[in-house]
Design an enzyme around this catalytic site. Structure first.
Site, PDB file in Angstrom:
ATOM      1  N   LYS A 167      11.645  -0.361  -3.036  1.00 28.96           N
ATOM      2  CA  LYS A 167      10.815  -0.445  -4.203  1.00 28.96           C
ATOM      3  C   LYS A 167       9.933   0.708  -3.734  1.00 28.96           C
ATOM      4  CE  LYS A 167      11.333  -2.618  -7.216  1.00 28.96           C
ATOM      5  NZ  LYS A 167      12.687  -2.091  -7.620  1.00 28.96           N
ATOM      6  N   THR A 168      10.425   1.294  -2.954  1.00 26.51           N
ATOM      7  CA  THR A 168       9.696   2.671  -2.195  1.00 26.51           C
ATOM      8  C   THR A 168      10.003   3.804  -2.911  1.00 26.51           C
ATOM      9  OG1 THR A 168      11.675   3.035  -0.567  1.00 26.51           O
ATOM     10  CG2 THR A 168       9.888   0.802  -0.090  1.00 26.51           C
ATOM     11  N   GLY A 169      11.151   3.529  -4.244  1.00 23.76           N
ATOM     12  CA  GLY A 169      10.757   5.033  -5.238  1.00 23.76           C
ATOM     13  C   GLY A 169      12.114   5.045  -4.962  1.00 23.76           C
TER      14      GLY A 169
ATOM     15  N   THR B 171      14.501   4.866  -7.014  1.00 26.54           N
ATOM     16  CA  THR B 171      14.872   5.148  -8.992  1.00 26.54           C
ATOM     17  C   THR B 171      15.009   6.582  -8.538  1.00 26.54           C
ATOM     18  OG1 THR B 171      14.522   2.726  -9.087  1.00 26.54           O
ATOM     19  CG2 THR B 171      15.230   4.336 -10.913  1.00 26.54           C
TER      20      THR B 171
ATOM     21  N   HIS C 159      20.141   0.552   0.995  1.00 25.89           N
ATOM     22  CA  HIS C 159      18.773   0.164   1.570  1.00 25.89           C
ATOM     23  C   HIS C 159      19.083   0.130   3.293  1.00 25.89           C
ATOM     24  CE1 HIS C 159      16.613   0.185  -2.526  1.00 25.89           C
ATOM     25  NE2 HIS C 159      17.310  -0.773  -2.701  1.00 25.89           N
TER      26      HIS C 159
ATOM     27  N   ARG D  69       6.826   4.388   1.589  1.00 23.17           N
ATOM     28  CA  ARG D  69       6.260   4.147   0.664  1.00 23.17           C
ATOM     29  C   ARG D  69       4.964   2.911   1.282  1.00 23.17           C
ATOM     30  NH1 ARG D  69       6.447   1.420  -5.577  1.00 23.17           N
ATOM     31  NH2 ARG D  69       4.146   2.263  -6.131  1.00 23.17           N
TER      32      ARG D  69
ATOM     33  N   TYR E   6       6.640   8.102  -0.511  1.00 18.17           N
ATOM     34  CA  TYR E   6       6.496   7.652  -1.875  1.00 18.17           C
ATOM     35  C   TYR E   6       4.744   8.658  -2.120  1.00 18.17           C
ATOM     36  CZ  TYR E   6       5.576   5.592  -6.582  1.00 18.17           C
ATOM     37  OH  TYR E   6       5.849   5.487  -8.444  1.00 18.17           O
TER      38      TYR E   6
ATOM     39  N   ARG F 125       7.766   0.600 -13.416  1.00 19.45           N
ATOM     40  CA  ARG F 125       6.581  -0.299 -13.861  1.00 19.45           C
ATOM     41  C   ARG F 125       5.589   0.127 -14.551  1.00 19.45           C
ATOM     42  NH1 ARG F 125       2.404  -3.994 -11.079  1.00 19.45           N
ATOM     43  NH2 ARG F 125       2.842  -2.491  -9.610  1.00 19.45           N
TER      44      ARG F 125
ATOM     45  N   GLY G 269       4.556   2.608 -11.878  1.00 15.39           N
ATOM     46  CA  GLY G 269       3.859   3.593 -11.216  1.00 15.39           C
ATOM     47  C   GLY G 269       3.183   4.609 -10.557  1.00 15.39           C
TER      48      GLY G 269
HETATM   49  P1  A3P Z   1       6.266  -0.332  -8.983  1.00 14.07           P
HETATM   50  O1  A3P Z   1       6.241  -1.002  -9.040  1.00 14.07           O
HETATM   51  O2  A3P Z   1       4.703   0.268  -7.817  1.00 14.07           O
HETATM   52  O3  A3P Z   1       5.893   0.610 -10.680  1.00 14.07           O
HETATM   53  P2  A3P Z   1      12.724   1.218  -6.438  1.00 14.07           P
HETATM   54  O4  A3P Z   1      13.236   2.594  -7.182  1.00 14.07           O
HETATM   55  O5  A3P Z   1      13.272   1.848  -5.042  1.00 14.07           O
HETATM   56  O6  A3P Z   1      12.545  -0.135  -7.283  1.00 14.07           O
HETATM   57  O7  A3P Z   1      10.393   1.126  -6.723  1.00 14.07           O
HETATM   58  C1  A3P Z   1      10.654   1.164  -8.092  1.00 14.07           C
HETATM   59  C2  A3P Z   1       8.981   1.471  -8.298  1.00 14.07           C
HETATM   60  O8  A3P Z   1       9.139   3.046  -7.903  1.00 14.07           O
HETATM   61  C3  A3P Z   1       7.803   1.037  -8.779  1.00 14.07           C
HETATM   62  O9  A3P Z   1       7.262   0.784  -8.229  1.00 14.07           O
HETATM   63  C4  A3P Z   1       8.584   1.484 -10.051  1.00 14.07           C
HETATM   64  O10 A3P Z   1       7.464   1.659 -10.970  1.00 14.07           O
HETATM   65  C5  A3P Z   1       8.524   2.960  -9.513  1.00 14.07           C
HETATM   66  N1  A3P Z   1       9.146   4.145 -10.287  1.00 14.07           N
HETATM   67  C6  A3P Z   1      10.365   4.019 -10.615  1.00 14.07           C
HETATM   68  N2  A3P Z   1      10.648   5.253 -11.463  1.00 14.07           N
HETATM   69  C7  A3P Z   1       8.991   6.282 -10.705  1.00 14.07           C
HETATM   70  C8  A3P Z   1       8.991   7.160 -10.994  1.00 14.07           C
HETATM   71  N3  A3P Z   1      10.033   8.199 -12.375  1.00 14.07           N
HETATM   72  N4  A3P Z   1       8.129   8.820 -10.676  1.00 14.07           N
HETATM   73  C9  A3P Z   1       7.296   7.395  -9.908  1.00 14.07           C
HETATM   74  N5  A3P Z   1       7.504   6.043  -9.676  1.00 14.07           N
HETATM   75  C10 A3P Z   1       8.848   5.403  -9.948  1.00 14.07           C
END
Ligand code: A3P
Length: 337
Positions: free
Chosen positions: A68-70, A72, A135, A157, A233, A303, A305
């Protein structure tokens, strides 16, 4: 072919019985401490499997980051940079037929801890992929990664936002697992929340302690600067085009003058933006099944972003607790979020 998933007869059950264990509430998976970091049993199988089998190639690029640090977003950007010559843009300046328009970024970049567990692993040592992801903490990476000279792009992040994002993701997983098991029992979401918060602070979170994860890569990046591109991030969000150029240079594929002239870095940033990816049909309605996990809606990876969302989810006391730990852990390291 023999399944590699945990099974009462394999070495893995024995390994688990020797490791410190942390129970979790709801249907969230229990965690085991291995080489200083915490994992669910299924992920730990993948970690040990990747440690045994994965052979990095000097041309590989490993995309790494705690959950969940970005990841994706970073996968999407790296994939778009690496494949940009294969896809032409149309007159509306959209990159046409790009796989990112019809696939979740995770399906396009093999994940070490998961893809080694498949009966037919996606990763082979004669692979055509050069982009791989993990990870795993730096100190647990398969030996060939630090030794072969391949490159690592790491993302971290701010911890409060990371926790909040992890929490929402864990809650979604918990809901899906409860629905699948037909459980009548309603889970107490606030109980899970406080429990998960305490565990995060104690470092007992999947692939955590989060601070050690970040510091492990940070210190390695100081030792071997050529091997690492270390990203935050928040900085990536503040000036994505700048970092996309940096990534392309780091990946030894800098944008040519012609590409700059036609605005390729900006096109990639637009295609991979939160608004753009989260609005795609595949990411609104598609499903993704990491091995051993419940089928997950792709939309769970998108979610909000934003940065600073923690303000709406943490009390001042909770925020202070994380900040205090953050300060203690990072003191003297030269690193700050
Ligand atoms: P939030 O839950 O704060 O919205 P990971 O990809 O490591 O699982 O991290 C997920 C986080 O990255 C989520 O944060 C998600 O919304 C955000 N995220 C996914 N795609 C993104 C994008 N294209 N640009 C910025 N943030 C993104």
């Amino acid at each position: 072919q023999k399944s590699l998933l945990p099974n009462p007869n394999n070495f893995f059950t024995e390994l688990l019985s020797t490791l410190p264990k942390q129970n979790r509430v709801g249907t969230l998976r229990d965690l085991y401490k291995y080489q200083g970091f915490w994992y669910s049993s299924i992920i730990l199988t993948g970690v040990t499997q990747a440690q045994k089998q994965f052979q990095a190639l000097p041309t590989d690029i490993i995309i790494a980051g705690g959950p969940k640090t970005g990841n994706t977003w970073l996968k999407a950007l790296c994939f778009a940079i690496a494949t940009r010559k294969r896809y032409q843009d149309d007159h509306d300046h959209q990159i046409e037929n790009h796989p990112l328009l019809s696939n979740l970024p995770h399906s396009l970049v093999p994940f070490l801890e998961v893809d080694f567990l498949k009966d037919t692993p996606t990763i082979t040592n004669t692979r055509e992929h050069t982009l791989l992801s993990t990870h795993m903490p730096y100190t647990s990476l398969p030996e060939s990664i630090p030794s072969c000279g391949c490159k690592i792009i790491y993302i971290c992040r701010e911890p409060k936002d990371t926790f909040v994002s992890q929490w929402h993701f864990a809650k979604r997983l918990d809901e899906l697992r409860s629905a699948r098991s037909g459980s009548e029992m309603k889970l107490d979401s606030s109980l899970i929340y406080h429990d998960e918060f305490n565990l995060f602070c104690e470092g007992k979170t999947s692939w955590g302690p989060y601070w050690d994860h970040v510091l492990g890569y940070y210190k390695a990046s100081l030792d071997k600067p050529d091997m690492f591109l270390f990203l935050k991030y928040e900085e990536l969000k503040a000036d994505t085009v700048f970092y996309v150029r940096k990534m392309a240079e780091f990946m030894c594929e800098p944008f040519s003058n012609e590409e700059e002239h036609e605005g390729m870095p900006e096109k990639i940033v637009r295609m991979c933006s939160f608004q753009s990816l989260s609005g795609l049909e595949v990411n609104k309605t598609g499903k993704f099944r990491p091995i051993g996990h419940v089928e997950l809606d792709n939309c769970a990876y998108f979610r909000q972003g934003n940065t600073g969302d923690w303000k709406y989810h943490l009390t001042p006391e909770m925020a202070e607790r994380i900040d205090t730990i953050k300060e203690e852990k990072l003191r003297g390291s030269g690193f700050s979020f």
